[in-house]
Scaffold this active site. Sequence first.
Site, short mmCIF file in Angstrom:
data_model
loop_
_atom_site.label_atom_id
_atom_site.label_comp_id
_atom_site.label_asym_id
_atom_site.label_seq_id
_atom_site.Cartn_x
_atom_site.Cartn_y
_atom_site.Cartn_z
N THR A 49 0.85 -1.19 0.00
CA THR A 49 0.00 0.00 0.00
C THR A 49 0.89 1.24 0.00
O THR A 49 2.11 1.14 -0.10
CB THR A 49 -0.91 0.02 1.23
OG1 THR A 49 -0.13 0.33 2.40
CG2 THR A 49 -1.59 -1.33 1.44
N CYS A 50 0.26 2.40 0.15
CA CYS A 50 1.03 3.64 0.13
C CYS A 50 1.91 3.80 1.37
O CYS A 50 2.83 4.62 1.37
CB CYS A 50 0.12 4.85 -0.01
SG CYS A 50 -1.07 5.02 1.35
N GLY A 190 -6.76 5.03 -10.59
CA GLY A 190 -6.75 3.74 -9.92
C GLY A 190 -7.68 3.70 -8.72
O GLY A 190 -8.61 4.51 -8.60
N ALA A 193 -7.70 6.98 -6.67
CA ALA A 193 -8.39 8.04 -7.40
C ALA A 193 -9.90 7.83 -7.36
O ALA A 193 -10.67 8.79 -7.18
CB ALA A 193 -7.90 8.10 -8.84
#
Length: 430
Positions: A49-50, A190, A193
């Site tokens: 993940t981020c 994605g 977004a």
Amino acid sequence: MSVLVVGMSHKSAPIDVLEHASLDVDAAVKLSHLALETPFVTESVVISTCNRVEIYVEAERFHGAVEEVSRLLAEQSGLDRDEFVRHVYVHFDEAAVAHLFGVASGMDSMILGESQILGQVREALHSAQAESTVGSALNALFQQALRIGKRGHAETGIDRLAPSIVTAGLDAAGPVVDGADTRFLVAGAGTMASLAVRTLIDRGVEPHRIMVANRTYQRAYALVATFGVSAVRWQALDVELSAADVLISCTGASGVVFDRDRIADAAGGRPMSVIDLALPRDVDPAVRELEGIDLIDLVVLSEAAANAELAADVRQVQTIVESEVRTFLAAKAASHITPTVIALRTMATDIVAAEQARIESRLPNLTDDERADVRKALHRVAEKLIHAPTVRVQQLIDGPADLTYADALADLFALDQSAVDAVTRVGESS
């Protein structure tokens, strides 16, 4: 077989290190398959993940598996060994189970209690299922983690700080987000977004004030069909950027998309809020130096999350996680014990049959009734010997962690403690 997790997150590494370590979908799939090619690993799932990258494996041996899995993750991250070792963490068995349950419940997130991680854990499991890198062990673990994540959000207020990083970013941007004429540009198309667009609409932003730009126009247009927003081709990004009051960037690019000059030219001296939700970062941190530009990135969001006060909810979720860890491990232990109990009974049956055959061969003149009596006597003896262990073994699953082998034998066979003590005294006196 045991579960092992090797990874790094915003808690163990700074954002610039996580930028190097982050994996796109293809890289995560590749890592999962490479892990299965190493000795001792039979299943694997990768969460990327981020703000975290982790690989979970079902391993036959701890030391061999952790060595190989760590090497693969270091190679995929592109970090040198010293940098990698400084920021990586390893959890095994109970600690690994507790870690995943904490991750799924939002307890390990940059934004405490955010619910987006639950979807990311689900996507990681679905990807592993599609790639056939997960088996029954990790599948059961991840399914339970998803249930616990849902339970934590349903039974506590842990997610009231922010249901997602997107919400936290929009909250940090302040009143401009809720302005009647504010124009939004979402760069990327994605999962993040899509979540950004959905969150804006849920906040009451009219779709015509949201523009989506993506390198692949068809993906941006998919958001048009879903939410009724507008889309622009990537080549026209700067034109739309010049008209935007709020930029939300989550492109998944491998490097900076919006540098200092690009933002400065687009803003032209007017105020602009820039929300960078990407890792690696889409926006150059130097943009923060521009007058009138409010840059909100993962560094800002992590600092804000550190100041959150959700003590009561945190304790409640921790209690849920601890209880679920015990339940899961007990069920896992029971699943291992059942075949052992069956094997014990099979062994006893085989011994009875062998002894009966030996007796009948030595005493060929026994009548049928006598043979039946011998058979019944042998079965009774065997049954009495194994009855106590097969009953007590289930009760010992949750027994004390410091139980010794001698204690276990005494408990399994329900031995008279006074008899055990008497034997001990005789042994000591001799």
